[in-house]
Design an enzyme around this catalytic site. Sequence first.
Site, short mmCIF file in Angstrom:
data_model
loop_
_atom_site.label_atom_id
_atom_site.label_comp_id
_atom_site.label_asym_id
_atom_site.label_seq_id
_atom_site.Cartn_x
_atom_site.Cartn_y
_atom_site.Cartn_z
N CYS A 37 5.57 2.13 3.92
CA CYS A 37 6.96 2.55 4.02
C CYS A 37 7.53 2.86 2.64
O CYS A 37 7.15 3.86 2.02
CB CYS A 37 7.76 1.49 4.77
N HIS A 89 5.14 -0.24 9.05
CA HIS A 89 4.93 -1.60 8.55
C HIS A 89 3.82 -2.29 9.34
O HIS A 89 4.10 -3.01 10.31
CB HIS A 89 6.21 -2.42 8.70
N GLU A 100 2.22 -4.83 8.40
CA GLU A 100 2.31 -6.26 8.12
C GLU A 100 3.26 -6.99 9.06
O GLU A 100 3.25 -8.22 9.11
CB GLU A 100 2.75 -6.49 6.66
#
Length: 227
Positions: A100, A199, A201
């Site tokens: 991002c 994202h 994560e």
Amino acid sequence: LVGEEPLLFPPPSMTTKESTSNIKIGVLALQGAFEEHVTMMTKLGVDACEIRNPAELEGLHGIIIPGGESSTISLVAEEWKLVDPLKKWVNEGRPVFGTCAGMIFVSKDAKNQKKHGQTLLGKLDIVVDRNHFGRQKYSFEGKVKTELDDKEHSGIFIRAPGILSVGKDVKILGTIEHDEKKDMAVAVQQGSILATCFHPELTEDELWHNYFLKIVKDSTISKPFIA
């Protein structure tokens, strides 16, 4: 995708905790979702640490630049004297994973910047559009198609940038369908740089972090980094 030969994702034996125990990954911890990246890398058996000053780049095998607010990350990196060491890192071809805002920071060109612009590391040959998918309320979870394993994977897009164009040495690794647009590029690789608009994560999906570890393990750079 885009006429390229499918990429073969590393077999499970390449991504075991035993095979990653000697790898050290630093996560730029200036702003944004850095803790989640550290958690993911630790889950994969990697020695992961937060990076806030140039000296902490030494001894690393790869770095992750997380999502957040790209102009804030740029400003803090300048204030903490990290921009030049980070530019040196990417120019030496060392492994980087930008997600991002991290993708924006490592890119060569970003459209719709704030009034006074922002510093970019300028290595990844893509043109990105900040907040391409709209404001916070338009954030969404989409299905990312990738040839890494011929499956769809969840991607969380939060005020996400869009990729407007890619250079000739950039591989498109992941695409989504959004609104009426098909095959929008949202994950790319150029040499040892991996970048995603989304994202990874913030999900339980380990695919993109595992693939970054493959990039790290395949790196031919053996000389320690000097900030």
